[in-house]
Design a protein around this motif. Structure first.
Motif, PDB file in Angstrom:
ATOM      1  N   SER A 124       5.710 -11.827  51.836  1.00 16.68           N
ATOM      2  CA  SER A 124       6.297 -12.943  52.573  1.00 16.68           C
ATOM      3  C   SER A 124       5.730 -14.272  52.099  1.00 16.68           C
ATOM      4  O   SER A 124       6.464 -15.262  51.946  1.00 16.68           O
ATOM      5  CB  SER A 124       6.040 -12.752  54.069  1.00 16.68           C
ATOM      6  OG  SER A 124       6.508 -13.856  54.808  1.00 16.68           O
ATOM      7  N   THR A 128      10.779  -5.551  49.410  1.00 16.72           N
ATOM      8  CA  THR A 128       9.622  -6.109  50.110  1.00 16.72           C
ATOM      9  C   THR A 128       9.947  -6.729  51.462  1.00 16.72           C
ATOM     10  O   THR A 128       9.074  -6.795  52.331  1.00 16.72           O
ATOM     11  CB  THR A 128       8.943  -7.176  49.243  1.00 16.72           C
ATOM     12  OG1 THR A 128       9.872  -8.246  48.967  1.00 16.72           O
ATOM     13  CG2 THR A 128       8.454  -6.577  47.934  1.00 16.72           C
ATOM     14  N   ARG A 129      11.168  -7.177  51.663  1.00 14.23           N
ATOM     15  CA  ARG A 129      11.433  -7.850  52.939  1.00 14.23           C
ATOM     16  C   ARG A 129      11.488  -6.872  54.106  1.00 14.23           C
ATOM     17  O   ARG A 129      11.395  -7.278  55.264  1.00 14.23           O
ATOM     18  CB  ARG A 129      12.726  -8.655  52.880  1.00 14.23           C
ATOM     19  CG  ARG A 129      14.023  -7.858  52.842  1.00 14.23           C
ATOM     20  CD  ARG A 129      15.193  -8.804  52.992  1.00 14.23           C
ATOM     21  NE  ARG A 129      16.472  -8.147  52.860  1.00 14.23           N
ATOM     22  CZ  ARG A 129      17.630  -8.745  53.125  1.00 14.23           C
ATOM     23  NH1 ARG A 129      17.645  -9.999  53.527  1.00 14.23           N
ATOM     24  NH2 ARG A 129      18.756  -8.098  52.993  1.00 14.23           N
ATOM     25  N   ALA A 130      11.622  -5.597  53.797  1.00  8.54           N
ATOM     26  CA  ALA A 130      11.687  -4.603  54.864  1.00  8.54           C
ATOM     27  C   ALA A 130      10.327  -4.007  55.206  1.00  8.54           C
ATOM     28  O   ALA A 130      10.193  -3.331  56.230  1.00  8.54           O
ATOM     29  CB  ALA A 130      12.643  -3.483  54.469  1.00  8.54           C
ATOM     30  N   ASP A 131       9.311  -4.269  54.368  1.00  6.17           N
ATOM     31  CA  ASP A 131       8.040  -3.584  54.614  1.00  6.17           C
ATOM     32  C   ASP A 131       7.058  -4.407  55.445  1.00  6.17           C
ATOM     33  O   ASP A 131       5.977  -3.927  55.795  1.00  6.17           O
ATOM     34  CB  ASP A 131       7.392  -3.153  53.291  1.00  6.17           C
ATOM     35  CG  ASP A 131       7.015  -4.328  52.385  1.00  6.17           C
ATOM     36  OD1 ASP A 131       6.983  -5.475  52.871  1.00  6.17           O
ATOM     37  OD2 ASP A 131       6.747  -4.085  51.187  1.00  6.17           O
ATOM     38  N   GLY A 132       7.385  -5.654  55.749  1.00  5.74           N
ATOM     39  CA  GLY A 132       6.528  -6.463  56.604  1.00  5.74           C
ATOM     40  C   GLY A 132       5.229  -6.900  55.978  1.00  5.74           C
ATOM     41  O   GLY A 132       4.318  -7.338  56.684  1.00  5.74           O
ATOM     42  N   ASP A 133       5.141  -6.827  54.654  1.00  8.05           N
ATOM     43  CA  ASP A 133       3.893  -7.179  53.969  1.00  8.05           C
ATOM     44  C   ASP A 133       3.721  -8.695  53.956  1.00  8.05           C
ATOM     45  O   ASP A 133       4.559  -9.420  53.417  1.00  8.05           O
ATOM     46  CB  ASP A 133       3.928  -6.626  52.551  1.00  8.05           C
ATOM     47  CG  ASP A 133       2.667  -6.958  51.763  1.00  8.05           C
ATOM     48  OD1 ASP A 133       1.657  -7.326  52.385  1.00  8.05           O
ATOM     49  OD2 ASP A 133       2.709  -6.859  50.524  1.00  8.05           O
ATOM     50  N   ILE A 134       2.637  -9.197  54.511  1.00  9.03           N
ATOM     51  CA  ILE A 134       2.397 -10.631  54.600  1.00  9.03           C
ATOM     52  C   ILE A 134       2.246 -11.257  53.218  1.00  9.03           C
ATOM     53  O   ILE A 134       2.616 -12.417  53.002  1.00  9.03           O
ATOM     54  CB  ILE A 134       1.146 -10.921  55.469  1.00  9.03           C
ATOM     55  CG1 ILE A 134       0.982 -12.426  55.697  1.00  9.03           C
ATOM     56  CG2 ILE A 134      -0.099 -10.321  54.830  1.00  9.03           C
ATOM     57  CD1 ILE A 134       2.099 -13.075  56.450  1.00  9.03           C
TER      58      ILE A 134
END
Length: 378
Positions: free
Chosen positions: A136, A127-133
């Motif tokens: 985060s 998930t940290r690579a997909d930029g999903d707010i």
């Protein structure tokens, strides 16, 4: 209309927080109301009647499972409801620190890769690579909850940090020395806190775990652990050896470990009784050092330990946290020749109050006395 702050039926500070069903029942029994409370990660599916009957105005429900009619009612009261998030390997609203058994659940019968700790790291990597707010936000909620739990767990404790690299292997003299250090500090009434990982960090937590046990127990534990010297190539074997020690001596001492999933190749060690694991390494690093109010001992390490030295030196230099906290660097050759952090640290300290609170010693066995001497310095 919401009642103003200061009314007798509105609790303050941590009195507002409810972390268990027992606390939930006690709060209702004492006040007949949940007004202004924060109910954190409590399964309330069996408390539907109580929720329907109680006032929940200004309350906040964080990750609490509830029956649909109860959820609708508390929302109608004006409460905020943050529902549980399905299909996560961790609880972003958790109210307590982790235990080793929780992070390594199932390790006796399955590989490390199937444990909650490993699955949380896998989720983090994805998930940290997909930029999903949303992802985060979940990481931030989790880390803030961990910080709150750490504050509560360490309130009033004299915490001494022990920093050092993950490369120190079980069975070596340096590992044994770091374990003796942790034991000495714990027996002196200090709460040992480490980065929570393997190597020097594990050794210090192991020493604190052995503090209430007979002296011979630490020597026996070191022999048992030497069967799996490193977490590479197999975290599974490394972790199982630690739990073998815990099973042999189940009543070990208390200490804290503050690791991170940012360094996913470093598994948490099983000897810290209270584990505050973070997704954000910067939050973890600053929180660990800021909570080391009784000082920090820096064992030989590499880039991470060098970073920790100067992360700790900065508030000491500017006195931004009050009186400088003691800093003891162990192994003169390492910190003056191999990685010459000491000359820079000593130069920074010249003419400042922190000069009386730093020391360089040759061996681990000298560190407890040096820490005590620095703590007494004016």
């Amino acid at each position: 209309m919401s009642q103003p702050l200061g009314r007798p039926d509105r609790p303050r500070g941590h009195e507002r927080e409810i972390h268990s069903l027992d606390e939930f029942d006690a709060a209702l029994g004492a006040r007949g109301s949940l007004r202004g409370h924060r109910i954190q990660s409590v399964d309330l599916t069996d408390r539907t009647f109580a929720l329907l009957a109680a006032s929940t105005a200004d309350a906040v429900f964080l990750g609490c499972a509830m029956a649909p009619e109860a959820a609708a009612k508390v929302r109608a009261d004006g409460a905020l409801v943050f529902p549980p998030v399905p299909d996560l390997p961790f609880d972003p609203y958790r109210s307590r620190l982790y235990s080793p058994g929780e992070l390594y659940e199932g390790i006796a019968g399955q590989p490390y890769e199937e444990t909650p700790d490993a699955r949380s790291y896998t989720w983090f990597q994805r998930t940290r690579a997909d930029g999903d707010i949303f992802s985060s936000m979940l990481r931030s909620l989790h880390d803030d909850a961990i910080s709150d739990a750490l504050d509560e767990a360490l309130a009033g404790a004299r915490v001494v940090g022990v920093m050092g690299g993950h490369a120190m292997v079980r069975g070596g003299t340096e590992y044994a020395g770091a374990a003796r250090l942790g034991r000495s500090l714990s027996r002196a009434g200090l709460t040992v806190a480490t980065g929570g990982g393997p190597g020097a960090m594990e050794a210090a937590n192991l020493g604190a775990y052995a503090a209430p046990l007979p002296d011979a127990a630490l020597d026996e534990a070191l022999e048992l652990l030497a069967k799996a010297p490193s977490f590479t190539p197999s975290v599974t074997d490394w972790a199982r050896a630690a739990f073998e020690v815990r099973a042999r001596w189940p009543r070990g001492g208390d200490s804290a470990g503050i690791p991170t999933w940012f360094y996913g190749h470093e598994p948490p060690n099983a000897f810290a009784s209270r584990i505050g694991k973070y997704f954000a390494n910067a939050t973890r690093e600053d929180g660990l050092l800021a909570r080391s109010t009784a000082g920090v001992v820096f064992l030989p390490g590499a880039a991470g330990t060098v970073q920790e030295i100067f992360d700790n030196a900065t508030p000491n230099y500017y006195a931004s946290r009050g009186a400088p906290a003691p800093m003891v660097l162990v192994d003169r050759a390492h910190w003056t020749t191999r990685l010459p952090a000491w000359p820079l640290l000593a130069t920074l300290a010249e003419g400042r109050p922190m000069a009386a609170r730093i020391a360089l010693v040759d061996s681990i066995d000298e560190a407890p006395q040096a820490l005590e001497r620095l703590a007494a310095a004016e």
